[in-house]
Design a protein around this motif. Structure first.
Motif, PDB file in Angstrom:
ATOM      1  N   THR A 100     -13.713  -2.844  -5.255  1.00 49.48           N
ATOM      2  CA  THR A 100     -15.086  -2.412  -5.509  1.00 49.48           C
ATOM      3  C   THR A 100     -15.085  -1.105  -6.289  1.00 49.48           C
ATOM      4  N   ASP A 101     -16.191  -0.830  -6.974  1.00 52.11           N
ATOM      5  CA  ASP A 101     -16.335   0.455  -7.654  1.00 52.11           C
ATOM      6  C   ASP A 101     -16.314   1.580  -6.625  1.00 52.11           C
ATOM      7  N   GLY A 102     -15.557   2.612  -6.917  1.00 49.10           N
ATOM      8  CA  GLY A 102     -15.454   3.753  -6.014  1.00 49.10           C
ATOM      9  C   GLY A 102     -14.029   4.256  -5.952  1.00 49.10           C
ATOM     10  N   VAL A 103     -13.792   5.173  -5.007  1.00 53.54           N
ATOM     11  CA  VAL A 103     -12.474   5.800  -4.856  1.00 53.54           C
ATOM     12  C   VAL A 103     -11.636   4.987  -3.868  1.00 53.54           C
ATOM     13  N   HIS A 104     -10.386   4.709  -4.241  1.00 51.75           N
ATOM     14  CA  HIS A 104      -9.460   3.968  -3.389  1.00 51.75           C
ATOM     15  C   HIS A 104      -8.184   4.793  -3.220  1.00 51.75           C
ATOM     16  N   ASN A 105      -7.760   4.958  -1.970  1.00 52.22           N
ATOM     17  CA  ASN A 105      -6.517   5.673  -1.673  1.00 52.22           C
ATOM     18  C   ASN A 105      -5.450   4.647  -1.311  1.00 52.22           C
ATOM     19  N   LEU A 106      -4.570   4.381  -2.259  1.00 50.93           N
ATOM     20  CA  LEU A 106      -3.584   3.316  -2.130  1.00 50.93           C
ATOM     21  C   LEU A 106      -2.250   3.879  -1.645  1.00 50.93           C
ATOM     22  N   THR A 107      -1.664   3.218  -0.644  1.00 46.60           N
ATOM     23  CA  THR A 107      -0.354   3.594  -0.129  1.00 46.60           C
ATOM     24  C   THR A 107       0.497   2.343   0.029  1.00 46.60           C
ATOM     25  N   ALA A 108       1.797   2.546   0.253  1.00 44.54           N
ATOM     26  CA  ALA A 108       2.723   1.426   0.457  1.00 44.54           C
ATOM     27  C   ALA A 108       3.710   1.778   1.552  1.00 44.54           C
ATOM     28  N   THR A 109       4.101   0.762   2.343  1.00 45.09           N
ATOM     29  CA  THR A 109       5.204   0.911   3.292  1.00 45.09           C
ATOM     30  C   THR A 109       6.273  -0.097   2.928  1.00 45.09           C
ATOM     31  N   ASP A 110       7.457   0.113   3.509  1.00 43.76           N
ATOM     32  CA  ASP A 110       8.631  -0.656   3.119  1.00 43.76           C
ATOM     33  C   ASP A 110       9.290  -1.191   4.387  1.00 43.76           C
ATOM     34  N   ALA A 111       9.492  -2.511   4.488  1.00 39.38           N
ATOM     35  CA  ALA A 111      10.158  -3.104   5.649  1.00 39.38           C
ATOM     36  C   ALA A 111      11.432  -3.808   5.189  1.00 39.38           C
ATOM     37  N   ASP A 112      12.564  -3.506   5.877  1.00 34.02           N
ATOM     38  CA  ASP A 112      13.819  -4.147   5.502  1.00 34.02           C
ATOM     39  C   ASP A 112      13.981  -5.472   6.242  1.00 34.02           C
ATOM     40  N   ALA A 113      15.134  -6.107   6.050  1.00 31.45           N
ATOM     41  CA  ALA A 113      15.359  -7.434   6.621  1.00 31.45           C
ATOM     42  C   ALA A 113      15.329  -7.421   8.140  1.00 31.45           C
ATOM     43  N   ALA A 114      15.646  -6.270   8.757  1.00 36.49           N
ATOM     44  CA  ALA A 114      15.644  -6.164  10.218  1.00 36.49           C
ATOM     45  C   ALA A 114      14.244  -5.932  10.769  1.00 36.49           C
ATOM     46  N   GLY A 115      13.269  -5.750   9.877  1.00 35.30           N
ATOM     47  CA  GLY A 115      11.896  -5.506  10.310  1.00 35.30           C
ATOM     48  C   GLY A 115      11.587  -4.055  10.562  1.00 35.30           C
ATOM     49  N   THR A 116      12.493  -3.155  10.195  1.00 32.39           N
ATOM     50  CA  THR A 116      12.255  -1.726  10.363  1.00 32.39           C
ATOM     51  C   THR A 116      11.367  -1.237   9.231  1.00 32.39           C
ATOM     52  N   THR A 117      10.283  -0.551   9.581  1.00 32.94           N
ATOM     53  CA  THR A 117       9.274  -0.154   8.587  1.00 32.94           C
ATOM     54  C   THR A 117       9.327   1.343   8.321  1.00 32.94           C
ATOM     55  N   SER A 118       9.197   1.695   7.049  1.00 31.36           N
ATOM     56  CA  SER A 118       9.238   3.101   6.639  1.00 31.36           C
ATOM     57  C   SER A 118       7.913   3.785   6.913  1.00 31.36           C
ATOM     58  N   ALA A 119       7.918   5.078   6.671  1.00 28.43           N
ATOM     59  CA  ALA A 119       6.657   5.815   6.614  1.00 28.43           C
ATOM     60  C   ALA A 119       5.913   5.415   5.341  1.00 28.43           C
ATOM     61  N   ALA A 120       4.633   5.781   5.283  1.00 26.98           N
ATOM     62  CA  ALA A 120       3.818   5.426   4.115  1.00 26.98           C
ATOM     63  C   ALA A 120       4.167   6.313   2.930  1.00 26.98           C
ATOM     64  N   SER A 121       3.970   5.756   1.745  1.00 26.58           N
ATOM     65  CA  SER A 121       4.172   6.513   0.508  1.00 26.58           C
ATOM     66  C   SER A 121       3.107   7.590   0.358  1.00 26.58           C
ATOM     67  N   THR A 122       3.329   8.477  -0.590  1.00 25.52           N
ATOM     68  CA  THR A 122       2.275   9.419  -0.989  1.00 25.52           C
ATOM     69  C   THR A 122       1.107   8.628  -1.561  1.00 25.52           C
ATOM     70  N   PRO A 123      -0.136   8.926  -1.132  1.00 24.22           N
ATOM     71  CA  PRO A 123      -1.275   8.133  -1.609  1.00 24.22           C
ATOM     72  C   PRO A 123      -1.482   8.263  -3.121  1.00 24.22           C
ATOM     73  N   LEU A 124      -1.898   7.173  -3.721  1.00 22.88           N
ATOM     74  CA  LEU A 124      -2.358   7.167  -5.112  1.00 22.88           C
ATOM     75  C   LEU A 124      -3.866   7.027  -5.075  1.00 22.88           C
ATOM     76  N   SER A 125      -4.567   8.069  -5.500  1.00 24.28           N
ATOM     77  CA  SER A 125      -6.029   8.028  -5.532  1.00 24.28           C
ATOM     78  C   SER A 125      -6.484   7.434  -6.855  1.00 24.28           C
ATOM     79  N   LEU A 126      -7.280   6.379  -6.767  1.00 24.40           N
ATOM     80  CA  LEU A 126      -7.698   5.645  -7.956  1.00 24.40           C
ATOM     81  C   LEU A 126      -9.197   5.385  -7.880  1.00 24.40           C
ATOM     82  N   THR A 127      -9.919   5.751  -8.941  1.00 28.02           N
ATOM     83  CA  THR A 127     -11.363   5.508  -8.998  1.00 28.02           C
ATOM     84  C   THR A 127     -11.638   4.318  -9.907  1.00 28.02           C
ATOM     85  N   ILE A 128     -12.288   3.300  -9.338  1.00 30.14           N
ATOM     86  CA  ILE A 128     -12.684   2.123 -10.106  1.00 30.14           C
ATOM     87  C   ILE A 128     -14.129   2.312 -10.580  1.00 30.14           C
ATOM     88  N   ASP A 129     -14.350   2.145 -11.872  1.00 28.05           N
ATOM     89  CA  ASP A 129     -15.698   2.287 -12.449  1.00 28.05           C
ATOM     90  C   ASP A 129     -15.877   1.207 -13.497  1.00 28.05           C
TER      91      ASP A 129
END
Length: 231
Positions: A100-129
């Motif tokens: 949707t139009d507006g500000v979106h704070n996008l992050t990513a996490t990473d899970a390996d084959a054992a199912g262990t999940t990382s901390a979240a990435s630094t957010p990417l702030s993106l404005t859709i217009d």
């Protein structure tokens, strides 16, 4: 507690002091390693002003890095958008569904084959217009230097105003924070000129054209000579 490594488990069976041969080995890999947080390195398409994180592309493609062959999950705030696989070098891409139009704070996490999940990435702030500005207006015109026209008008605040003579781009001006703009043309030829303006915002959305302003330029100069009498 087993160390992080590959372990081969076997079993034997002892009855009345007689022990069987070992079972077929069961190989189990223990992996307690926590992946590093992935990165969101860039997005496309970065329309309009490059680097301002404002875009009219509402299905942006994200690119980044993660642990090789891991699963990357992409979030918008707390909402999971989807997942993708990192390749053998750790590179990954993900194209969102329509945002949707507006500000979106996008992050990513990473899970390996054992199912262990990382901390979240630094957010990417993106404005859709995706909303185009309203058409600007040309509110006044003054002919200066015989064949140059000084124009003033109103448009969306801080937008870029492009001025046209028919289909020919004359140049551009920037509207101020109140939407006011001014522009003086280069020298125009004699005749009628159909001047219009369009407005473009930071995301690269372009308005429809303004109402046509017809300006007549006459470069003909009449020289008046006076003749005196001699006595």
């Amino acid at each position: 507690t087993l160390a992080s490594a590959t372990h081969s488990f076997t079993a034997t069976d002892t009855v009345a002091g007689v022990t069987s041969s070992a079972s077929t080995a069961l190989s189990v890999t223990v992996d307690t390693h926590v992946p590093l947080a992935p990165t969101i390195a860039s997005f496309s398409t970065d329309s309009g002003i490059v680097g301002d994180h404002i875009t009219n592309d509402n299905t942006p493609m994200l690119t980044g890095t993660a642990e090789a062959n891991s699963t990357v999950k992409v979030y918008d705030g707390a909402m999971l958008l989807g997942s993708t696989a990192a390749n053998g070098s750790g590179a990954w891409t993900y194209t969102t569904a329509v945002l949707t139009d507006g500000v979106h704070n996008l992050t990513a996490t990473d899970a390996d084959a054992a199912g262990t999940t990382s901390a979240a990435s630094t957010p990417l702030s993106l404005t859709i217009d995706t909303t185009a500005p309203i058409a600007p207006s040309i509110t006044s015109d003054v002919i200066v230097n015989t064949n140059e026209v000084a124009l003033t008008g109103a448009a969306e605040a801080n937008s870029t105003v492009n001025l046209y003579d028919g289909g020919i781009l004359l140049g551009s001006a920037t509207a101020n924070g109140s939407g006011a703009w001014n522009f003086t043309t280069a020298a125009l030829g004699s005749g009628v000129h159909s001047l219009t303006a369009t407005g473009s915002d930071a995301a690269g959305n372009t308005s429809t054209a303004s109402i046509v302003l017809a300006v007549t330029v006459n470069t003909a100069v009449t020289v008046i000579e006076s003749f005196g009498s001699t006595s």
